[in-house]
Motif scaffolding. Structure first.
Motif, short mmCIF file in Angstrom:
data_model
loop_
_atom_site.label_atom_id
_atom_site.label_comp_id
_atom_site.label_asym_id
_atom_site.label_seq_id
_atom_site.Cartn_x
_atom_site.Cartn_y
_atom_site.Cartn_z
N GLU A 14 13.51 -32.01 75.84
CA GLU A 14 13.84 -30.68 76.36
C GLU A 14 15.33 -30.39 76.19
O GLU A 14 15.71 -29.28 75.81
CB GLU A 14 13.45 -30.56 77.83
N ARG A 15 16.18 -31.38 76.47
CA ARG A 15 17.63 -31.20 76.34
C ARG A 15 18.01 -30.94 74.88
O ARG A 15 18.81 -30.05 74.58
CB ARG A 15 18.34 -32.44 76.86
N LEU A 16 17.39 -31.69 73.95
CA LEU A 16 17.68 -31.49 72.53
C LEU A 16 17.18 -30.14 72.05
O LEU A 16 17.86 -29.45 71.28
CB LEU A 16 17.05 -32.61 71.69
N MET A 17 16.00 -29.73 72.50
CA MET A 17 15.46 -28.43 72.11
C MET A 17 16.38 -27.30 72.57
O MET A 17 16.67 -26.38 71.82
CB MET A 17 14.06 -28.23 72.70
N LYS A 18 16.86 -27.39 73.80
CA LYS A 18 17.77 -26.36 74.33
C LYS A 18 19.07 -26.34 73.53
O LYS A 18 19.58 -25.29 73.17
CB LYS A 18 18.05 -26.62 75.81
N MET A 19 19.59 -27.54 73.23
CA MET A 19 20.83 -27.64 72.47
C MET A 19 20.67 -27.03 71.07
O MET A 19 21.51 -26.27 70.61
CB MET A 19 21.25 -29.10 72.38
N TRP A 75 18.38 -24.83 70.12
CA TRP A 75 18.16 -23.40 70.26
C TRP A 75 19.48 -22.66 70.43
O TRP A 75 19.71 -21.63 69.83
CB TRP A 75 17.24 -23.12 71.45
N GLN A 76 20.39 -23.23 71.24
CA GLN A 76 21.69 -22.60 71.44
C GLN A 76 22.51 -22.60 70.15
O GLN A 76 23.20 -21.63 69.86
CB GLN A 76 22.46 -23.31 72.56
N ALA A 77 22.42 -23.68 69.38
CA ALA A 77 23.20 -23.77 68.15
C ALA A 77 22.65 -22.87 67.06
O ALA A 77 23.41 -22.23 66.33
CB ALA A 77 23.22 -25.23 67.65
N VAL A 78 21.32 -22.79 66.95
CA VAL A 78 20.69 -22.07 65.85
C VAL A 78 20.25 -20.67 66.28
O VAL A 78 20.21 -19.74 65.46
CB VAL A 78 19.47 -22.86 65.32
N GLY A 79 19.91 -20.52 67.54
CA GLY A 79 19.41 -19.24 68.01
C GLY A 79 17.93 -19.06 67.75
O GLY A 79 17.40 -17.97 67.75
N TYR A 80 17.23 -20.16 67.54
CA TYR A 80 15.79 -20.10 67.24
C TYR A 80 15.15 -21.34 67.85
O TYR A 80 15.72 -22.42 67.80
CB TYR A 80 15.57 -20.09 65.73
N GLU A 81 13.97 -21.18 68.42
CA GLU A 81 13.29 -22.33 69.00
C GLU A 81 12.40 -23.00 67.97
O GLU A 81 11.55 -22.35 67.36
CB GLU A 81 12.44 -21.90 70.20
N ILE A 82 12.60 -24.28 67.76
CA ILE A 82 11.82 -25.07 66.82
C ILE A 82 10.90 -25.96 67.65
O ILE A 82 11.35 -26.62 68.58
CB ILE A 82 12.72 -25.94 65.93
N THR A 83 9.61 -25.97 67.34
CA THR A 83 8.69 -26.82 68.08
C THR A 83 8.03 -27.81 67.13
O THR A 83 7.86 -27.55 65.94
CB THR A 83 7.60 -25.99 68.79
N PHE A 84 7.66 -28.95 67.68
CA PHE A 84 7.00 -30.00 66.92
C PHE A 84 5.78 -30.45 67.70
O PHE A 84 5.78 -30.48 68.91
CB PHE A 84 7.94 -31.19 66.71
N ASP A 85 4.74 -30.85 66.97
CA ASP A 85 3.56 -31.37 67.65
C ASP A 85 3.80 -32.83 68.04
O ASP A 85 4.85 -33.39 67.74
CB ASP A 85 2.31 -31.20 66.78
N ALA A 86 2.84 -33.46 68.67
CA ALA A 86 2.99 -34.82 69.19
C ALA A 86 3.28 -35.84 68.08
O ALA A 86 3.93 -36.84 68.32
CB ALA A 86 1.74 -35.23 69.95
N LEU A 142 23.82 -34.95 68.24
CA LEU A 142 22.69 -34.97 69.17
C LEU A 142 22.83 -36.15 70.12
O LEU A 142 22.96 -37.29 69.67
CB LEU A 142 21.37 -35.08 68.40
N PRO A 143 22.82 -35.90 71.42
CA PRO A 143 23.00 -36.98 72.39
C PRO A 143 21.94 -38.06 72.25
O PRO A 143 20.79 -37.78 71.93
CB PRO A 143 22.89 -36.28 73.75
N ALA A 144 22.34 -39.28 72.52
CA ALA A 144 21.45 -40.42 72.41
C ALA A 144 20.45 -40.49 73.55
O ALA A 144 19.39 -41.06 73.41
CB ALA A 144 22.26 -41.72 72.36
N GLY A 145 20.74 -39.90 74.68
CA GLY A 145 19.85 -39.95 75.84
C GLY A 145 20.55 -40.57 77.03
O GLY A 145 21.55 -41.26 76.89
N GLY A 185 13.26 -40.12 80.40
CA GLY A 185 12.07 -40.25 79.56
C GLY A 185 12.20 -39.40 78.31
O GLY A 185 13.12 -38.60 78.16
N ASP A 186 11.24 -39.58 77.41
CA ASP A 186 11.23 -38.82 76.17
C ASP A 186 11.18 -37.31 76.43
O ASP A 186 11.81 -36.54 75.72
CB ASP A 186 10.05 -39.22 75.29
#
Length: 68
Positions: A45-50, A52-63, A31-34, A39-40
């Protein structure tokens, strides 16, 4: 899937990284350091896309970092 912070992944022995790259079980993803000045939200967003591409499923987290 094993997600590794990129600076830690880079510090691994080259042979071990090569073995990780050659295997699909478990899938090891660095996972890239940034980016400087990113900004966060941009990194998130970049990590979520990465992921999703690796797993094929979108994982979401609350604040607070828990699963929604």
């Amino acid at each position: 899937m094993i997600a590794v912070h990129e600076p830690f992944h880079s510090a691994l022995d080259k042979e071990l990284r090569r073995r990780f790259d050659a295997t699909t079980e478990p899938l090891v993803v660095a996972l890239p350091a940034g980016e400087p000045g990113e900004g966060d939200g941009g990194r998130r967003e970049r990590l979520m896309k990465m992921l999703w591409q690796a797993v094929g499923y979108e994982i979401t987290f609350d604040a607070e970092g828990g699963k929604e």
